[in-house]
Design an enzyme around this catalytic site. Structure first.
Site, PDB file in Angstrom:
ATOM      1  N   SER A 261     -58.120 -42.300 112.923  1.00  0.00           N
ATOM      2  CA  SER A 261     -58.203 -43.365 112.540  1.00  0.00           C
ATOM      3  C   SER A 261     -58.797 -43.612 111.081  1.00  0.00           C
ATOM      4  O   SER A 261     -58.845 -42.511 110.646  1.00  0.00           O
ATOM      5  CB  SER A 261     -59.190 -43.935 113.699  1.00  0.00           C
ATOM      6  OG  SER A 261     -60.305 -43.440 113.568  1.00  0.00           O
ATOM      7  N   LYS A 262     -59.037 -44.766 111.032  1.00  0.00           N
ATOM      8  CA  LYS A 262     -59.806 -44.983 109.641  1.00  0.00           C
ATOM      9  C   LYS A 262     -61.183 -44.194 109.280  1.00  0.00           C
ATOM     10  O   LYS A 262     -61.492 -43.704 108.240  1.00  0.00           O
ATOM     11  CB  LYS A 262     -60.098 -46.419 109.345  1.00  0.00           C
ATOM     12  CG  LYS A 262     -58.909 -47.219 109.223  1.00  0.00           C
ATOM     13  CD  LYS A 262     -59.087 -48.602 109.067  1.00  0.00           C
ATOM     14  CE  LYS A 262     -58.075 -49.918 109.029  1.00  0.00           C
ATOM     15  NZ  LYS A 262     -58.149 -50.499 110.262  1.00  0.00           N
ATOM     16  N   ARG A 263     -61.806 -43.900 110.621  1.00  0.00           N
ATOM     17  CA  ARG A 263     -62.817 -43.120 110.237  1.00  0.00           C
ATOM     18  C   ARG A 263     -62.751 -41.694 109.660  1.00  0.00           C
ATOM     19  O   ARG A 263     -63.667 -41.259 109.063  1.00  0.00           O
ATOM     20  CB  ARG A 263     -63.497 -42.760 111.677  1.00  0.00           C
ATOM     21  CG  ARG A 263     -64.187 -43.969 112.467  1.00  0.00           C
ATOM     22  CD  ARG A 263     -64.970 -43.258 113.631  1.00  0.00           C
ATOM     23  NE  ARG A 263     -63.901 -42.765 114.813  1.00  0.00           N
ATOM     24  CZ  ARG A 263     -63.948 -41.710 115.145  1.00  0.00           C
ATOM     25  NH1 ARG A 263     -64.778 -41.013 115.042  1.00  0.00           N
ATOM     26  NH2 ARG A 263     -62.695 -41.540 116.160  1.00  0.00           N
ATOM     27  N   HIS A 264     -61.416 -41.363 109.962  1.00  0.00           N
ATOM     28  CA  HIS A 264     -61.283 -39.901 109.163  1.00  0.00           C
ATOM     29  C   HIS A 264     -60.920 -40.063 107.718  1.00  0.00           C
ATOM     30  O   HIS A 264     -60.854 -39.102 106.993  1.00  0.00           O
ATOM     31  CB  HIS A 264     -59.984 -39.271 110.067  1.00  0.00           C
ATOM     32  CG  HIS A 264     -60.535 -38.982 111.459  1.00  0.00           C
ATOM     33  ND1 HIS A 264     -59.970 -39.747 112.562  1.00  0.00           N
ATOM     34  CD2 HIS A 264     -61.271 -38.182 111.962  1.00  0.00           C
ATOM     35  CE1 HIS A 264     -60.349 -39.442 113.606  1.00  0.00           C
ATOM     36  NE2 HIS A 264     -61.285 -38.543 113.234  1.00  0.00           N
ATOM     37  N   GLY A 265     -60.315 -41.144 107.235  1.00  0.00           N
ATOM     38  CA  GLY A 265     -59.936 -41.471 105.951  1.00  0.00           C
ATOM     39  C   GLY A 265     -58.792 -42.420 105.996  1.00  0.00           C
ATOM     40  O   GLY A 265     -58.586 -43.091 106.846  1.00  0.00           O
TER      41      GLY A 265
END
Ligand code: GLU
Length: 498
Positions: A261-265
Site C-alpha cells: 500500500s501507499k505506506r510502503h512507497g
C-alpha cells in the site's frame, strides 16, 4: 478452444502495481497460448467510478505498451465492453434467474445489505468475505410465493433481486493455482443481491453474465476475490453455464508482510512514470512478482515474457515488492538504451526542470547526446538526469571557499591544489581519462597532495557539486576553456579567503 481472458478493472482508483500485475499476467497468458486479451470496464458503481480513472487506465497501458485485443476503445465482437452500457442484459438475466426459481424478488428496503453485496473492489471484497461468514440477509423474502412476488414487483413496488444460495450442500471449484477450494453453502453470504432497486447490477451479476457472454475461458484475478467465487459458481450453476477456470493470483506484499500500500512507497503506476522508471523495467519486475520464467536470468523483454509465461510457474506464496530490486532493474534498462534513446527519455525531464527549452535547440540536443554517456552508467531514474547534468546547461554559482576544501587541506592548501590543477588541465586532453588521471596523480605526488586533493576543488569549481559524473569526461563535454574559466573564478574566491 481458444483462450479468452480479461482484465476487468473498476475505474474507482488509479492503476497501481497490483492491478497492472493482474492485467499483465492475463496478457502474458493470452499471448503465450495464442489467445485473446480483453479489457472490460466494470463501472457498475456509478458513485465511485470516474472518467479521470478511466483516462488514467488508458494512459497507463498506452505508456506500458501492452494492450488488449478487444475493449471499449478498440471494439470487438463481444461488446460493448463497458458494463454501464450493458444494463439491459443484466436485468434480463436477473429476471431469467427469477423465472427459473434460482433468484427472488426482495422487498426489504435494506439498501445497506445490497451495498455490502456489491463487492466492486478489493476493500469491498473483504466486506463480502465478512458477509460470507457473518450475519447476512435473513432471507425474509425467499419464502414469498413467487406469483405474489411477481405481482408486487410488476405493480412497481421497490425491490431488489437476490440469488438463492442453496441451504445445504457444498460449493467448490478447482483453482488452477490453489487447488480445490470449497465452502459449505451454509457459510456462503446468504442470498446476495444481484440487481439493486434502481435496476443497477451488482458486481457479482455483471461479472458472471459478462464472463459468460464474452466467452471468457480463464479468470486470473487477485486472491482478494476468492470469497466471491462461491457466489459466482452458484450463479453459473443456476444459469446452467460452465464456469471459466479460475486462477487466484498470489498477493503482493510490502517488505513488512502487509498488503502493498501507499505506506510502503509508490504504488500508483503514474508515480513510477513521473519518477523516471522505464516501462520495460517496470513490466519486467512486475512480471516476476509471483511468477518465474527462466532460471539464472532476470532481464526479460515483453516478448520473452509472453513466450515463457506459464501458469505452472506462478507461485502460491505471496510476492514481496522490493523497491531496491525494481531500482536495480531500472538501472539495467537505462544502461541498455542507446545514447539517442536515452536523450529521448531524459529530454522531458530536462525540459521540466527548465534546463533545456521546449523543444530543445539543436545545440542543446547535441549537448545532451554528448552528455548521455556521462550518466548512462549512473542514473537510477530518468529524473536524476537534470541534477547530474545541470552543470552543462546552466552556469553553477561560484562556490564559497568552504565548499571546496578537501578533508585535510586548509584554504591556502586548497588554493595551491586548484592552481596546480588548472594549470595541468591546460596541458592534457580531457577526453583521455587514463592519461589525465596519470598526469594528475603524478602532479599530486610531486606536490605532496593526494589525487583527491587536486580533483575535489576542481570538481566543485567546474560542476558546482561534490558528486558529479566522471570529471575529465565532464570537462571534455563542457569544453576545457569553460572549465578553466570556472576554475579560475573559484580560485579567486579561495585566494580572497586566505
Ligand atoms: N472489477 C473487479 C476489480 O476491480 C474485477 C474482479 C474480477 O476479476 O472478477 O478487480
Amino acid at each position: 478452444m481458444k483462450a479468452r481472458v480479461r482484465y476487468a478493472p473498476s475505474p474507482t482508483g488509479l492503476q497501481h502495481i497490483g492491478s497492472v500485475r493482474t492485467a499483465l499476467f492475463n496478457y502474458l497468458f493470452a499471448r503465450s497460448v495464442g489467445g485473446t486479451f480483453i479489457l472490460r470496464l466494470e463501472d457498475t458503481d456509478r458513485t465511485r467510478s470516474s472518467d479521470a480513472y478511466v483516462k488514467n487506465l488508458y494512459d497507463t497501458f498506452r505508456w506500458l505498451g501492452f494492450y488488449w485485443d478487444e475493449g471499449p476503445d478498440v471494439g470487438g465482437p463481444a461488446g460493448p465492453y463497458t458494463q454501464s452500457e450493458r444494463f439491459a442484459l443484466y436485468r434480463e438475466h436477473a429476471d431469467r434467474l427469477v423465472e427459473m426459481g434460482k433468484a427472488y424478488y426482495c422487498f426489504c428496503s435494506d439498501e445497506k445489505s445490497a451495498k455490502k453485496d456489491d463487492a466492486v473492489d478489493e476493500d469491498d471484497a473483504a466486506a463480502a468475505e465478512q458477509g460470507a461468514t457473518g450475519f447476512g440477509y435473513p432471507r425474509t423474502c425467499r419464502s414469498i410465493d413467487p406469483a405474489e412476488a411477481k405481482r408486487r414487483a410488476d405493480s412497481g413496488e421497490p425491490h431488489v433481486i437476490r440469488l438463492k444460495i442453496p441451504l445445504d450442500g457444498v460449493t467448490g471449484f478447482d483453482d488452477i493455482l490453489l487447488g480445490h477450494i470449497e465452502w459449505k453453502n451454509a457459510d456462503v453470504n446468504p442470498d446476495p443481491v444481484l440487481l439493486k432497486s434502481d435496476g443497477f447490477p451488482t458486481y457479482h451479476l455483471a461479472n458472471v453474465v459478462d464472463d459468460h457472454l464474452m466467452g471468457i475461458t480463464h479468470v486470473m484475478r487477485a486472491q482478494e476475490w476468492i470469497p466471491s467465487a462461491p457466489l459466482h459458481i452458484i450463479m453459473y450453476e443456476a444459469f446452467g453455464w460452465d464456469p471459466p477456470q479460475l486462477c487466484h493470483l498470489p498477493m503482493v506484499l510490502g517488505e513488512d508482510g502487509h498488503k502493498l500500500s501507499k505506506r510502503h512507497g509508490a504504488t500508483a503506476v503514474d508515480e513510477f512514470r513521473k519518477k523516471g522508471y522505464l516501462e520495460a523495467a517496470l513490466i519486467n519486475y512486475v512480471a516476476m512478482l509471483g511468477c518465474s520464467y527462466e532460471d539464472g536470468r532476470d532481464i526479460f523483454s515483453l516478448e520473452d515474457l509472453a513466450r515463457l509465461f506459464s501458469m505452472d510457474h506462478i507461485n502460491k506464496a505471496p510476492a514481496v515488492f522490493d523497491y531496491v530490486k525494481l531500482e536495480w532493474f531500472n538501472g539495467q534498462y537505462i544502461r541498455m538504451l542507446s545514447d539517442e534513446e536515452l536523450v529521448g527519455r531524459i529530454t522531458p525531464f530536462m525540459v521540466a526542470s527548465g534546463l533545456v527549452s521546449e523543444p530543445p535547440s539543436a545545440a542543446q540536443t547535441s549537448g545532451l547526446l554528448a552528455a548521455a554517456p556521462l550518466v548512462k552508467e549512473r542514473l537510477k531514474y530518468l529524473s536524476d538526469a537534470p541534477e547530474a547534468l545541470r552543470f552543462l546547461f546552466a552556469e553553477p554559482a561560484v562556490p564559497p571557499a568552504a565548499e571546496m576544501l578537501p578533508k585535510k587541506l586548509d584554504v591556502a592548501g586548497t588554493a595551491k591544489a586548484l592552481d596546480a590543477a588548472v594549470e595541468l588541465l591546460g596541458t592534457v586532453d580531457p577526453s583521455d581519462h587514463d592519461a589525465c588521471e596519470a598526469a594528475f596523480r603524478a602532479k599530486a605526488t610531486e606536490l605532496g597532495f593526494k589525487l583527491g586533493d587536486l580533483l575535489m576543488p576542481l570538481r566543485v569549481a567546474v560542476t558546482g557539486t561534490k558528486v558529479s559524473p566522471p570529471l575529465f569526461q565532464s570537462i571534455a563535454v563542457l569544453g576545457r576553456d569553460k572549465a578553466v574559466e570556472r576554475a579560475r573564478k573559484a580560485l579567486a574566491v579561495l585566494r580572497a579567503a586566505i
